[in-house]
Motif scaffolding. Structure first.
Motif, short mmCIF file in Angstrom:
data_model
loop_
_atom_site.label_atom_id
_atom_site.label_comp_id
_atom_site.label_asym_id
_atom_site.label_seq_id
_atom_site.Cartn_x
_atom_site.Cartn_y
_atom_site.Cartn_z
N ALA A 4 0.84 -1.21 0.00
CA ALA A 4 0.00 0.00 0.00
C ALA A 4 0.87 1.25 0.00
CB ALA A 4 -0.94 0.00 1.20
N ASP A 5 1.95 1.25 0.78
CA ASP A 5 2.86 2.40 0.82
C ASP A 5 3.52 2.63 -0.54
OD1 ASP A 5 2.26 2.86 3.48
OD2 ASP A 5 4.08 1.89 4.25
N LYS A 6 3.92 1.55 -1.20
CA LYS A 6 4.55 1.68 -2.52
C LYS A 6 3.56 2.27 -3.52
CE LYS A 6 7.99 -1.94 -1.94
NZ LYS A 6 8.42 -3.29 -2.30
N LEU A 7 2.33 1.80 -3.47
CA LEU A 7 1.30 2.33 -4.38
C LEU A 7 1.02 3.81 -4.07
CD1 LEU A 7 -1.03 -0.76 -4.30
CD2 LEU A 7 0.03 0.18 -6.37
N ALA A 8 0.97 4.15 -2.79
CA ALA A 8 0.68 5.53 -2.39
C ALA A 8 1.76 6.50 -2.85
CB ALA A 8 0.51 5.60 -0.87
N GLU B 137 3.76 -0.42 -16.06
CA GLU B 137 5.12 -0.09 -15.64
C GLU B 137 5.27 0.20 -14.15
OE1 GLU B 137 6.45 3.02 -18.27
OE2 GLU B 137 5.74 1.91 -20.02
N LYS B 138 4.19 0.59 -13.48
CA LYS B 138 4.32 0.94 -12.07
C LYS B 138 3.53 0.01 -11.15
CE LYS B 138 5.45 5.78 -12.82
NZ LYS B 138 5.05 7.17 -12.58
N VAL B 139 2.28 -0.24 -11.44
CA VAL B 139 1.44 -1.02 -10.52
C VAL B 139 1.81 -2.50 -10.58
CG1 VAL B 139 -0.91 -1.73 -9.96
CG2 VAL B 139 -0.45 0.66 -10.59
N ARG B 140 1.79 -3.08 -11.77
CA ARG B 140 2.04 -4.52 -11.91
C ARG B 140 3.48 -4.92 -11.59
NH1 ARG B 140 -1.85 -7.56 -14.74
NH2 ARG B 140 -3.59 -6.30 -15.51
N THR B 141 4.40 -3.99 -11.59
CA THR B 141 5.80 -4.31 -11.32
C THR B 141 6.15 -4.32 -9.83
OG1 THR B 141 6.48 -2.01 -11.59
CG2 THR B 141 6.58 -3.42 -13.56
N ILE B 142 5.23 -3.92 -9.00
CA ILE B 142 5.47 -3.94 -7.55
C ILE B 142 5.50 -5.38 -7.08
CG2 ILE B 142 4.53 -3.32 -5.28
CD1 ILE B 142 3.40 -0.78 -6.61
N GLU B 143 6.57 -5.75 -6.39
CA GLU B 143 6.70 -7.11 -5.89
C GLU B 143 5.54 -7.43 -4.94
OE1 GLU B 143 9.83 -9.92 -3.44
OE2 GLU B 143 10.54 -8.05 -4.36
N GLY B 144 4.88 -8.55 -5.18
CA GLY B 144 3.76 -8.98 -4.36
C GLY B 144 2.42 -8.79 -5.02
N VAL B 145 2.34 -7.97 -6.07
CA VAL B 145 1.08 -7.79 -6.78
C VAL B 145 0.81 -9.04 -7.60
CG1 VAL B 145 -0.13 -6.47 -8.56
CG2 VAL B 145 1.22 -5.28 -6.83
N ALA B 146 -0.28 -9.75 -7.26
CA ALA B 146 -0.60 -11.02 -7.91
C ALA B 146 -1.66 -10.88 -8.99
CB ALA B 146 -1.07 -12.03 -6.86
N ALA B 147 -2.65 -10.02 -8.78
CA ALA B 147 -3.72 -9.85 -9.76
C ALA B 147 -4.25 -8.43 -9.69
CB ALA B 147 -4.85 -10.84 -9.49
N VAL B 148 -4.63 -7.91 -10.85
CA VAL B 148 -5.11 -6.53 -10.98
C VAL B 148 -6.40 -6.53 -11.79
CG1 VAL B 148 -4.57 -4.24 -11.88
CG2 VAL B 148 -2.73 -5.65 -10.93
N ASP B 149 -7.46 -5.98 -11.21
CA ASP B 149 -8.72 -5.78 -11.94
C ASP B 149 -8.97 -4.28 -12.01
OD1 ASP B 149 -9.22 -8.49 -12.25
OD2 ASP B 149 -10.51 -8.62 -10.48
N THR B 150 -9.18 -3.78 -13.22
CA THR B 150 -9.35 -2.35 -13.42
C THR B 150 -10.79 -2.02 -13.76
OG1 THR B 150 -7.09 -2.24 -14.23
CG2 THR B 150 -8.50 -0.36 -14.73
N PHE B 151 -11.35 -1.05 -13.06
CA PHE B 151 -12.72 -0.59 -13.27
C PHE B 151 -12.66 0.85 -13.76
CE2 PHE B 151 -12.54 -3.71 -9.90
CZ PHE B 151 -13.49 -4.64 -10.30
N MET B 152 -12.92 1.04 -15.03
CA MET B 152 -12.84 2.37 -15.65
C MET B 152 -14.08 3.18 -15.27
SD MET B 152 -10.15 1.99 -17.90
CE MET B 152 -10.38 2.56 -19.53
N TYR B 153 -13.86 4.43 -14.88
CA TYR B 153 -14.97 5.31 -14.54
C TYR B 153 -15.59 5.84 -15.83
CZ TYR B 153 -13.07 5.72 -9.74
OH TYR B 153 -12.61 5.48 -8.48
#
Length: 159
Positions: free
Chosen positions: A91-95, A130-146
């Motif tokens: 969470a800190d890395k994402l922030a 390049e930034k979110v998926r490359t963080i160590e520990g991120v296993a899955a990403v679901d994106t909800f477009m506004y």
């Protein structure tokens, strides 16, 4: 972002006068100390001191809220992340990513929810890839477009 150690309201110094100050400033963050003092029934100096203490203790912030679309940020998305490892560290890395304006550790399907504000779809793709998926520990990403912001408020009061 308001921070703290999950203190109870009674431990934070939120007496009835502080609650009134917060309530009025949530409705009009530009209200003068003089007007606030007159409305609440305190001296201007007392109101100024109380507001400063609320700010210094991280119990409130006074900020300008903008509409990202009017500032050239045409793409916003909420991203649900499932992660492995220390949630707080991730969470800190994402922030620390400038385009991230909201990070919450949660329970349920996702471990973290992250709001991204981008200029366009290409910017969003670069950010995710390049930034979110490359963080160590991120296993899955679901994106909800506004598609449209139907409501956003910061005036929930102090209860």
């Amino acid at each position: 972002m308001l921070t703290g150690n999950n203190r109870a309201v009674s431990e934070t110094g939120l007496d009835e006068i502080n609650k009134q100050i917060i309530d009025h400033l949530q409705r009009d963050g530009r209200m003068s100390y003089a007007t606030l003092a007159k409305t609440i029934g305190l001296s201007e100096a007392a109101v100024r001191q109380r507001v400063q203490r609320l700010l210094d203790n991280g119990l409130m912030q006074i900020v300008a809220v903008t509409d990202p679309l009017t500032l050239g940020f045409a793409r916003q998305a909420m991203v649900g992340l499932r992660v492995n490892g220390d949630l707080r560290e991730i969470a800190d890395k994402l922030a620390s990513i400038p385009e991230v304006d909201y990070v919450v550790i949660c329970a349920g399907r996702y471990d973290l929810l992250v709001e991204l504000v981008c200029t366009d779809d290409a910017h969003l793709l670069d950010l995710l890839n390049e930034k979110v998926r490359t963080i160590e520990g991120v296993a899955a990403v679901d994106t909800f477009m506004y598609l449209k912001l139907a409501k956003q408020t910061y005036a929930w009061g102090t209860r």
